[in-house]
Design a protein around this motif. Structure first.
Motif, mmCIF file in Angstrom:
data_model
loop_
_atom_site.group_PDB
_atom_site.id
_atom_site.type_symbol
_atom_site.label_atom_id
_atom_site.label_comp_id
_atom_site.label_asym_id
_atom_site.label_seq_id
_atom_site.Cartn_x
_atom_site.Cartn_y
_atom_site.Cartn_z
ATOM 1 N N TRP A 79 -87.690 12.361 -108.662
ATOM 2 C CA TRP A 79 -88.294 11.756 -107.621
ATOM 3 C C TRP A 79 -87.917 10.729 -106.708
ATOM 4 O O TRP A 79 -88.151 10.026 -106.174
ATOM 5 C CB TRP A 79 -90.095 12.230 -107.690
ATOM 6 C CG TRP A 79 -90.596 11.373 -107.012
ATOM 7 C CD1 TRP A 79 -91.004 11.777 -105.770
ATOM 8 C CD2 TRP A 79 -91.212 10.057 -106.795
ATOM 9 N NE1 TRP A 79 -91.876 10.638 -104.596
ATOM 10 C CE2 TRP A 79 -92.180 9.749 -105.735
ATOM 11 C CE3 TRP A 79 -91.592 9.803 -107.652
ATOM 12 C CZ2 TRP A 79 -92.972 8.164 -105.515
ATOM 13 C CZ3 TRP A 79 -92.198 7.843 -108.212
ATOM 14 C CH2 TRP A 79 -92.797 7.911 -106.814
ATOM 15 N N TYR A 80 -88.098 9.488 -108.275
ATOM 16 C CA TYR A 80 -88.208 8.033 -107.247
ATOM 17 C C TYR A 80 -86.565 8.128 -106.853
ATOM 18 O O TYR A 80 -86.796 7.037 -105.820
ATOM 19 C CB TYR A 80 -88.744 7.114 -108.765
ATOM 20 C CG TYR A 80 -87.929 5.810 -108.121
ATOM 21 C CD1 TYR A 80 -88.984 5.078 -107.603
ATOM 22 C CD2 TYR A 80 -86.738 5.238 -108.065
ATOM 23 C CE1 TYR A 80 -88.305 3.440 -107.306
ATOM 24 C CE2 TYR A 80 -86.539 3.786 -108.332
ATOM 25 C CZ TYR A 80 -87.470 2.899 -107.488
ATOM 26 O OH TYR A 80 -86.951 2.028 -106.694
ATOM 27 N N PHE A 81 -85.864 7.982 -107.489
ATOM 28 C CA PHE A 81 -84.754 8.151 -106.378
ATOM 29 C C PHE A 81 -83.989 8.758 -105.546
ATOM 30 O O PHE A 81 -83.283 7.939 -104.577
ATOM 31 C CB PHE A 81 -83.617 7.755 -107.816
ATOM 32 C CG PHE A 81 -83.140 7.188 -108.634
ATOM 33 C CD1 PHE A 81 -82.750 6.080 -108.380
ATOM 34 C CD2 PHE A 81 -83.544 7.489 -110.029
ATOM 35 C CE1 PHE A 81 -82.824 4.859 -109.310
ATOM 36 C CE2 PHE A 81 -83.239 6.423 -111.114
ATOM 37 C CZ PHE A 81 -83.143 4.772 -110.371
ATOM 38 N N ALA A 82 -84.627 9.937 -105.128
ATOM 39 C CA ALA A 82 -84.587 10.710 -104.061
ATOM 40 C C ALA A 82 -85.241 10.272 -102.929
ATOM 41 O O ALA A 82 -84.473 9.645 -101.858
ATOM 42 C CB ALA A 82 -84.734 12.173 -104.380
ATOM 43 N N ALA A 83 -86.487 10.107 -103.171
ATOM 44 C CA ALA A 83 -87.033 9.404 -101.948
ATOM 45 C C ALA A 83 -88.166 7.953 -102.015
ATOM 46 O O ALA A 83 -87.736 7.103 -100.739
ATOM 47 C CB ALA A 83 -89.097 9.742 -102.689
ATOM 48 N N ARG A 84 -87.204 7.357 -103.007
ATOM 49 C CA ARG A 84 -87.319 5.460 -102.708
ATOM 50 C C ARG A 84 -86.172 5.016 -102.448
ATOM 51 O O ARG A 84 -85.714 4.363 -101.892
ATOM 52 C CB ARG A 84 -88.135 5.433 -103.639
ATOM 53 C CG ARG A 84 -89.850 5.782 -104.088
ATOM 54 C CD ARG A 84 -90.494 5.490 -102.427
ATOM 55 N NE ARG A 84 -91.824 6.217 -102.103
ATOM 56 C CZ ARG A 84 -93.122 5.679 -102.230
ATOM 57 N NH1 ARG A 84 -92.646 3.904 -101.686
ATOM 58 N NH2 ARG A 84 -93.883 6.268 -102.002
ATOM 59 N N THR A 134 -88.531 15.375 -120.506
ATOM 60 C CA THR A 134 -88.405 16.623 -118.970
ATOM 61 C C THR A 134 -89.473 15.913 -118.070
ATOM 62 O O THR A 134 -89.022 15.597 -116.602
ATOM 63 C CB THR A 134 -89.189 17.639 -119.211
ATOM 64 O OG1 THR A 134 -88.293 18.334 -120.677
ATOM 65 C CG2 THR A 134 -88.832 19.061 -118.145
ATOM 66 N N PHE A 135 -90.667 15.448 -118.140
ATOM 67 C CA PHE A 135 -91.254 14.749 -117.011
ATOM 68 C C PHE A 135 -91.075 13.684 -116.748
ATOM 69 O O PHE A 135 -90.896 13.540 -115.187
ATOM 70 C CB PHE A 135 -92.892 14.244 -117.213
ATOM 71 C CG PHE A 135 -93.360 16.156 -117.217
ATOM 72 C CD1 PHE A 135 -94.111 16.534 -116.108
ATOM 73 C CD2 PHE A 135 -93.929 17.472 -118.547
ATOM 74 C CE1 PHE A 135 -94.931 18.073 -116.421
ATOM 75 C CE2 PHE A 135 -94.489 18.008 -118.709
ATOM 76 C CZ PHE A 135 -95.197 18.394 -117.367
ATOM 77 N N SER A 171 -95.925 19.187 -107.317
ATOM 78 C CA SER A 171 -95.664 20.362 -108.370
ATOM 79 C C SER A 171 -95.708 19.522 -109.825
ATOM 80 O O SER A 171 -95.882 21.028 -110.835
ATOM 81 C CB SER A 171 -93.654 20.891 -107.826
ATOM 82 O OG SER A 171 -92.860 21.768 -109.134
ATOM 83 N N VAL A 172 -95.173 18.667 -110.188
ATOM 84 C CA VAL A 172 -95.136 17.667 -111.498
ATOM 85 C C VAL A 172 -96.332 17.961 -111.773
ATOM 86 O O VAL A 172 -96.750 18.417 -112.722
ATOM 87 C CB VAL A 172 -94.747 16.360 -111.527
ATOM 88 C CG1 VAL A 172 -94.548 16.036 -112.072
ATOM 89 C CG2 VAL A 172 -93.022 16.677 -110.609
ATOM 90 N N LEU A 173 -97.537 17.352 -110.770
ATOM 91 C CA LEU A 173 -99.149 18.189 -111.357
ATOM 92 C C LEU A 173 -98.978 18.735 -112.135
ATOM 93 O O LEU A 173 -100.232 18.737 -112.739
ATOM 94 C CB LEU A 173 -99.775 16.876 -110.398
ATOM 95 C CG LEU A 173 -101.549 17.673 -110.428
ATOM 96 C CD1 LEU A 173 -101.677 16.301 -111.526
ATOM 97 C CD2 LEU A 173 -102.127 16.844 -109.006
ATOM 98 N N VAL A 174 -98.978 20.069 -111.274
ATOM 99 C CA VAL A 174 -99.305 21.604 -111.845
ATOM 100 C C VAL A 174 -98.705 21.956 -112.279
ATOM 101 O O VAL A 174 -99.828 22.701 -113.585
ATOM 102 C CB VAL A 174 -99.085 22.005 -110.400
ATOM 103 C CG1 VAL A 174 -99.582 23.510 -111.233
ATOM 104 C CG2 VAL A 174 -99.936 21.699 -108.880
ATOM 105 N N GLU A 175 -97.136 21.440 -112.996
ATOM 106 C CA GLU A 175 -96.543 21.402 -113.898
ATOM 107 C C GLU A 175 -97.317 20.713 -115.598
ATOM 108 O O GLU A 175 -97.499 21.805 -116.745
ATOM 109 C CB GLU A 175 -95.469 21.039 -113.939
ATOM 110 C CG GLU A 175 -94.567 22.368 -113.680
ATOM 111 C CD GLU A 175 -94.200 23.542 -114.558
ATOM 112 O OE1 GLU A 175 -94.584 23.543 -115.401
ATOM 113 O OE2 GLU A 175 -94.853 24.157 -113.994
ATOM 114 N N ALA A 176 -97.616 19.317 -115.328
ATOM 115 C CA ALA A 176 -98.659 18.861 -116.498
ATOM 116 C C ALA A 176 -99.730 19.362 -116.436
ATOM 117 O O ALA A 176 -99.743 19.340 -117.893
ATOM 118 C CB ALA A 176 -98.772 17.601 -115.748
ATOM 119 N N VAL A 177 -100.623 20.308 -115.817
ATOM 120 C CA VAL A 177 -101.705 20.620 -116.501
ATOM 121 C C VAL A 177 -101.094 22.397 -116.893
ATOM 122 O O VAL A 177 -102.257 22.361 -117.499
ATOM 123 C CB VAL A 177 -102.767 20.831 -114.443
ATOM 124 C CG1 VAL A 177 -103.675 21.862 -115.071
ATOM 125 C CG2 VAL A 177 -103.133 19.871 -114.169
#
Length: 136
Positions: free
Chosen positions: A65-70, A57-58, A17-23
Motif C-alpha cells: 500500500w505504501y509503495f503504491a499510494a505514496r 502477510t499483513f 480490505s486490510v482492516l476487514v481481513e484483520a477483524v
C-alpha cells in the motif's frame, strides 16, 4: 504532484480490505489455530509459525500500500494486482473444496474481496496510470 482521485480511492478500499481481513483473522484465530493442517504445520515449523506468517502477510500488504499510494511504485501496483488474482483463485478454490463455512467469516472474506477488487480497479484507471508514470 497531488495524488489523483483514483489513488485516494485505492487507499480507502485497500486499507478497508486490510482492516476487514484483520477483524476476520482475529475472529477466526482460535479456530484456525486448532485446525488439523495448522497443527501439522506447527509441529513441523514451530508453534510460532502461524503468528509469524500472519504478521508477515499483513506487513507485506501495508508495505505494498505504501509503495503504491505514496512512493508511486509501478512494481508495487503490479504486485498488488498479481496477489489479488492469486487470492481470488485461492478464494474460489477454498469455496469449492472446504464445503460449508461459518456465515460471518465468509461474509467478511467476501467484503474484503470486493474492497480489494475496487482497489485494484482504481490502480489501473487513467489518472492512476499517470501517477505511476505509465502510458495511459
Amino acid at each position: 504532484m497531488v495524488r489523483p482521485k483514483s489513488i485516494r480511492l485505492f487507499e480507502l478500499f485497500y486499507l478497508g480490505s486490510v482492516l476487514v481481513e484483520a477483524v476476520n483473522t482475529a475472529m477466526t484465530w482460535a479456530e484456525t489455530n486448532t485446525n488439523p493442517q495448522t497443527m501439522q504445520v506447527k509441529q513441523m515449523l514451530g508453534p510460532w509459525f502461524p503468528a509469524l506468517l500472519t504478521v508477515f502477510t499483513f506487513s507485506l500488504w501495508l508495505l505494498l500500500w505504501y509503495f503504491a499510494a505514496r512512493a508511486r511504485s509501478n512494481i508495487a501496483r503490479w504486485a498488488i494486482a498479481i496477489l489479488y488474482v492469486l487470492g481470488l483463485i485461492g478464494f474460489v478454490f477454498s469455496l469449492t473444496v472446504s464445503g460449508p463455512q461459518s456465515a460471518i467469516p465468509l461474509g467478511l472474506s467476501v467484503v474484503s474481496l470486493i474492497l480489494t477488487t475496487l482497489a485494484v480497479v482504481c490502480l489501473f484507471r487513467r489518472d492512476a496510470s499517470a501517477w505511476f508514470g505509465a502510458s495511459a
